[in-house]
Design a protein around this motif. Structure first.
Motif, mmCIF file in Angstrom:
data_model
loop_
_atom_site.group_PDB
_atom_site.id
_atom_site.type_symbol
_atom_site.label_atom_id
_atom_site.label_comp_id
_atom_site.label_asym_id
_atom_site.label_seq_id
_atom_site.Cartn_x
_atom_site.Cartn_y
_atom_site.Cartn_z
ATOM 1 N N GLY A 379 0.808 -1.228 0.118
ATOM 2 C CA GLY A 379 -0.001 -0.205 -0.090
ATOM 3 C C GLY A 379 0.801 1.209 0.164
ATOM 4 N N GLY A 380 1.879 1.239 0.719
ATOM 5 C CA GLY A 380 2.726 2.356 0.780
ATOM 6 C C GLY A 380 3.473 2.880 -0.377
ATOM 7 N N ILE A 381 3.930 1.637 -0.903
ATOM 8 C CA ILE A 381 4.632 1.824 -2.285
ATOM 9 C C ILE A 381 3.791 2.338 -3.384
ATOM 10 C CG2 ILE A 381 5.836 0.467 -3.930
ATOM 11 C CD1 ILE A 381 6.932 -1.392 -1.952
ATOM 12 N N LEU A 382 2.676 1.839 -3.462
ATOM 13 C CA LEU A 382 1.747 2.224 -4.575
ATOM 14 C C LEU A 382 1.241 3.614 -4.298
ATOM 15 C CD1 LEU A 382 -0.321 1.317 -6.949
ATOM 16 C CD2 LEU A 382 -2.013 0.643 -5.178
ATOM 17 N N ASN A 383 0.924 3.980 -3.005
ATOM 18 C CA ASN A 383 0.622 5.578 -2.978
ATOM 19 C C ASN A 383 1.870 6.373 -2.957
ATOM 20 O OD1 ASN A 383 -2.124 4.667 -2.076
ATOM 21 N ND2 ASN A 383 -1.371 4.514 0.170
ATOM 22 N N MET A 384 3.085 5.849 -2.959
ATOM 23 C CA MET A 384 3.800 6.631 -3.013
ATOM 24 C C MET A 384 4.289 6.894 -4.528
ATOM 25 S SD MET A 384 7.998 6.286 -2.220
ATOM 26 C CE MET A 384 8.324 4.883 -3.499
ATOM 27 N N LEU A 385 4.164 5.851 -5.278
ATOM 28 C CA LEU A 385 4.259 6.079 -6.932
ATOM 29 C C LEU A 385 3.429 6.932 -7.584
ATOM 30 C CD1 LEU A 385 5.303 2.449 -7.792
ATOM 31 C CD2 LEU A 385 6.947 4.386 -7.858
ATOM 32 N N THR A 386 1.934 6.782 -7.233
ATOM 33 C CA THR A 386 0.986 7.409 -7.586
ATOM 34 C C THR A 386 1.093 9.098 -7.281
ATOM 35 O OG1 THR A 386 -0.525 7.293 -5.763
ATOM 36 C CG2 THR A 386 -0.922 5.501 -7.706
ATOM 37 N N HIS A 387 1.560 9.114 -6.072
ATOM 38 C CA HIS A 387 1.939 10.368 -5.406
ATOM 39 C C HIS A 387 3.031 11.291 -6.417
ATOM 40 C CE1 HIS A 387 2.663 13.945 -2.867
ATOM 41 N NE2 HIS A 387 3.737 13.571 -2.978
ATOM 42 N N LEU A 388 4.127 10.374 -6.637
ATOM 43 C CA LEU A 388 5.289 10.971 -7.103
ATOM 44 C C LEU A 388 5.165 11.173 -8.932
ATOM 45 C CD1 LEU A 388 8.288 8.887 -5.579
ATOM 46 C CD2 LEU A 388 7.408 11.234 -5.060
ATOM 47 N N THR A 389 4.433 10.342 -9.446
ATOM 48 C CA THR A 389 4.291 10.509 -10.844
ATOM 49 C C THR A 389 2.978 11.050 -11.287
ATOM 50 O OG1 THR A 389 3.246 8.201 -10.753
ATOM 51 C CG2 THR A 389 5.475 8.434 -10.841
ATOM 52 N N GLY A 390 1.861 10.911 -10.575
ATOM 53 C CA GLY A 390 0.620 11.566 -10.831
ATOM 54 C C GLY A 390 -0.188 10.562 -11.782
ATOM 55 N N TRP A 391 0.439 9.254 -11.807
ATOM 56 C CA TRP A 391 -0.426 8.033 -12.595
ATOM 57 C C TRP A 391 -1.396 7.566 -11.595
ATOM 58 C CZ3 TRP A 391 5.091 5.133 -12.801
ATOM 59 C CH2 TRP A 391 5.681 5.695 -13.864
ATOM 60 N N LYS A 392 -2.439 7.149 -12.396
ATOM 61 C CA LYS A 392 -3.526 6.318 -11.700
ATOM 62 C C LYS A 392 -2.937 4.874 -11.578
ATOM 63 C CE LYS A 392 -7.161 9.519 -13.572
ATOM 64 N NZ LYS A 392 -7.379 10.332 -12.431
ATOM 65 N N GLU A 393 -3.855 4.366 -10.316
ATOM 66 C CA GLU A 393 -3.583 3.056 -10.172
ATOM 67 C C GLU A 393 -3.893 2.097 -11.468
ATOM 68 O OE1 GLU A 393 -5.388 1.519 -6.634
ATOM 69 O OE2 GLU A 393 -4.782 3.205 -5.530
ATOM 70 N N SER A 394 -4.557 2.533 -12.165
ATOM 71 C CA SER A 394 -5.051 1.899 -13.589
ATOM 72 C C SER A 394 -4.208 1.885 -14.565
ATOM 73 C CB SER A 394 -6.471 1.932 -13.907
ATOM 74 O OG SER A 394 -6.629 3.484 -14.317
ATOM 75 N N LYS A 395 -2.970 2.750 -14.311
ATOM 76 C CA LYS A 395 -2.327 2.914 -15.781
ATOM 77 C C LYS A 395 -1.641 1.767 -16.107
ATOM 78 C CE LYS A 395 2.113 5.553 -17.037
ATOM 79 N NZ LYS A 395 1.603 5.949 -18.513
ATOM 80 N N GLU A 396 -1.524 1.467 -17.208
ATOM 81 C CA GLU A 396 -1.188 0.329 -17.893
ATOM 82 C C GLU A 396 0.423 0.098 -18.358
ATOM 83 O OE1 GLU A 396 -3.986 -1.417 -20.714
ATOM 84 O OE2 GLU A 396 -5.154 -2.309 -19.196
ATOM 85 N N PHE A 397 1.154 -0.944 -18.232
ATOM 86 C CA PHE A 397 2.362 -1.181 -18.526
ATOM 87 C C PHE A 397 2.582 -2.274 -19.344
ATOM 88 C CE2 PHE A 397 2.307 1.693 -14.723
ATOM 89 C CZ PHE A 397 3.473 2.359 -14.971
ATOM 90 N N PRO A 398 3.513 -2.287 -20.314
ATOM 91 C CA PRO A 398 3.525 -3.669 -21.260
ATOM 92 C C PRO A 398 4.679 -4.529 -20.400
ATOM 93 C CG PRO A 398 5.151 -1.865 -21.951
ATOM 94 C CD PRO A 398 4.127 -1.242 -21.058
ATOM 95 N N VAL A 399 4.027 -5.756 -20.138
ATOM 96 C CA VAL A 399 4.999 -6.787 -19.264
ATOM 97 C C VAL A 399 4.870 -7.964 -20.056
ATOM 98 C CG1 VAL A 399 5.279 -8.055 -17.185
ATOM 99 C CG2 VAL A 399 4.333 -5.796 -17.109
ATOM 100 N N GLY A 400 6.082 -8.372 -20.936
ATOM 101 C CA GLY A 400 5.813 -9.276 -21.842
ATOM 102 C C GLY A 400 5.073 -8.630 -23.032
ATOM 103 N N ALA A 401 4.025 -10.038 -23.309
ATOM 104 C CA ALA A 401 3.120 -9.578 -24.546
ATOM 105 C C ALA A 401 1.845 -9.075 -23.725
ATOM 106 C CB ALA A 401 2.984 -11.023 -24.940
ATOM 107 N N ASN A 402 1.857 -8.782 -22.595
ATOM 108 C CA ASN A 402 0.460 -8.521 -21.891
ATOM 109 C C ASN A 402 0.569 -7.098 -21.414
ATOM 110 O OD1 ASN A 402 -0.512 -11.092 -22.090
ATOM 111 N ND2 ASN A 402 0.677 -11.628 -20.321
ATOM 112 N N GLN A 403 -0.433 -6.478 -20.996
ATOM 113 C CA GLN A 403 -0.546 -5.230 -20.456
ATOM 114 C C GLN A 403 -0.964 -5.255 -18.871
ATOM 115 O OE1 GLN A 403 -0.045 -1.737 -21.595
ATOM 116 N NE2 GLN A 403 0.661 -2.991 -23.304
ATOM 117 N N ARG A 404 -0.312 -4.807 -18.118
ATOM 118 C CA ARG A 404 -0.740 -4.728 -16.538
ATOM 119 C C ARG A 404 -0.786 -3.275 -15.958
ATOM 120 N NH1 ARG A 404 1.893 -9.275 -14.076
ATOM 121 N NH2 ARG A 404 1.039 -8.346 -12.112
ATOM 122 N N ASP A 405 -1.804 -3.283 -15.124
ATOM 123 C CA ASP A 405 -2.092 -1.931 -14.422
ATOM 124 C C ASP A 405 -0.899 -1.814 -13.403
ATOM 125 O OD1 ASP A 405 -3.364 -2.864 -11.851
ATOM 126 O OD2 ASP A 405 -4.922 -3.759 -13.318
#
Length: 489
Positions: A379-405
């Motif tokens: 929880g703390g890591i997720l909150n820090m990342l969204t605070h620092l970057t302005g990203w939403k928790e639903s922002k997707e990233f490519p991981v291999g052939a798939n997309q992960r939020d």
């Protein structure tokens, strides 16, 4: 039941009582140590008399050292625990041999305290340390300054250092050869390492002393520190230099750069690797590959990247943190604890990037984020990342052939990755963590850079959880400059 630790008064009292038992009337009684095993352990006092330390005495001394180290803020300089133990051992032996300890424990402690402070007050604490290193070559044209650390080429370093005239006169070889030690050493370093030409004489002493540390790489990191005794100063300087080198790798792209910029004594895999395979009873041709130490940028390319105006804020932020790792009374730092926390987090990421075992690498990268949040977990890591970057928790990233939020990525990285691996819940050594490792390193790099940039302008208190919600500085952008550098980084 857990036994309580002795305080300074109790530990010294116990130590003096044991020395009194083994040295009745001031002379050693060997019968008191008839049951002792191992080699004799004695100290020669400044008056020339010996003091034998029994097992009980050694344990009491260890307790005294640990108790004393907890009062480090009251000491005039910072002292390594081992060196503090050596100092206390000698001073206790001196005072006991001279019969200066009495039956008054408080007076004994005051006496020893005065002796220790007197020694420390006269101890040299100003040292300049140099560490051979592999770099991308940003410093080859001119020295590169990052806070207290200076990156230098080997030749630049030789231009600014020298031995004393006394050393040149007294060291074997004589002043004539020793005066020319730089010229002789440069000539030796210009030859391929290990090549000795026919009829060639051995290097004179002063040149030979430096050949080994300088012959393995072409760069040096140099840092001056004050306020530490010698052994602790070496340790602190190495940590600061490693942070400078890893910090430079971080802002220059991370990944393989962490392999290409290292201190010479860093644990690294060999440059190349081979595979030998058989099938149906016969060998295949050997396989061959290169590891990530092979440089991907030339020195001029690396310098051009570092000199880019967009790198200036990151360089300044890194220099600010390095200053926080080496504050002095004349140059205090507003956030030394947060600087240290950032440096430790960077250390975990750098080690994770260099790690050959994917599972262990993932735990190190996850630990980097955990250190930044001071045990914030998922929880703390997720909150820090969204605070620092302005990203939403639903922002997707490519991981291999798939997309992960982002939310599922952080959960996989910390809960399903780091924690399960450390707790022994992941036993399949063939399971691949390559993709989650890659995106985890990306998230950790973004977090470290953003935390450094914000710390540079942070004015609030130096608290351990500050990175979780550290505000973004209100900077006035220059003409044509973007204030949101997330996409660029």
């Amino acid at each position: 039941m857990k036994s309580e630790e002795l305080n300074r008064f109790e530990a010294l009292d116990q130590l003096v009582m044991e020395l009194n038992r083994t040295h009745p009337n001031g002379s050693f009684d060997s019968s008191t140590m008839a049951t002792e095993r191992g080699f004799p352990d004695f100290v020669t006092s400044k008056s020339g008399r010996h003091r034998e330390f029994s097992q009980v005495a050694k344990l009491s001394l260890l307790a005294l050292t640990h108790a004393w180290s907890k009062e480090a803020p009251s000491l005039s300089i910072r002292v390594d625990l081992k060196e503090l133990g050596t100092l206390l051992r000698q001073k206790v032996a001196d005072l006991h041999a001279d019969g200066l300890f009495s039956h008054d424990g408080a007076a004994n402690l005051d006496l020893l305290d005065v002796e220790v402070h007197q020694i420390l007050a006269n101890t040299n604490t100003d040292f300049t340390h140099s560490f051979p290193a592999w770099t991308l070559g940003c410093e080859f044209e001119n020295p590169l300054h990052l806070g207290p650390v200076t990156f230098m080429s080997r030749d630049q370093w030789l231009n600014v250092v020298d031995f004393s005239d006394r050393a040149k006169q007294s060291i074997f070889g004589g002043p004539e050869e020793n005066e020319k030690w730089k010229e002789i050493l440069r000539a030796a370093l210009a030859k391929p390492k290990g090549v000795i030409q026919e009829g060639e004489e051995a290097l004179p002493p002063l040149a030979s002393f430096l050949y080994a540390p300088l012959s393995s790489c072409r760069s040096m990191l140099r840092v001056s520190l004050t306020g530490y005794e010698k052994s602790l100063s070496i340790k602190a300087a190495r940590h600061i230099s490693k942070t400078a080198l890893d910090g430079l790798s971080l802002i220059m792209g991370g990944g393989s750069v962490f392999h290409q910029q290292t201190l010479i004594d860093e644990r690294m895999p060999p440059v190349d690797h081979h595979t030998l395979i058989e099938s149906s009873g016969f060998l295949w041709m050997p396989g061959f590959g290169l590891n990530q130490q092979i440089l991907t940028l030339s020195g001029p390319q690396a310098k051009a990247m570092l000199d880019d105006e967009r790198m200036r804020p990151m360089r300044e932020a890194l220099a600010h943190i390095l200053q926080g790792l080496s504050p002095t009374p004349s140059q205090p730092h507003p956030h030394p604890l947060l600087s240290l926390r950032w440096a430790i987090a960077l250390d975990w990421l750098a080690e994770g990037e260099r790690e050959s075992n994917e599972a262990i690498a993932l735990t190190k990268i996850g630990t980097c984020l955990d250190v930044l949040t001071e045990g914030g977990k998922f929880g703390g890591i997720l909150n820090m990342l969204t605070h620092l970057t302005g990203w939403k928790e639903s922002k997707e990233f490519p991981v291999g052939a798939n997309q992960r939020d982002l939310r599922s990525l952080v959960k996989d990285l910390y809960d399903h990755g780091r924690s399960k691996i450390l707790h022994g819940n992941v036993m399949d050594r063939l399971r691949s963590f390559a993709e989650i490792r890659k995106v985890g390193a990306f998230l950790a790099r973004i977090a470290l850079i953003e935390c450094a940039l914000r710390l540079r302008h942070y004015t609030d208190t130096d608290t351990s959880k500050a990175f979780r919600d550290m505000p973004k500085p209100e900077l006035v952008p220059e003409s044509g400059e973007q204030t949101d550098g997330q996409n660029e980084r």
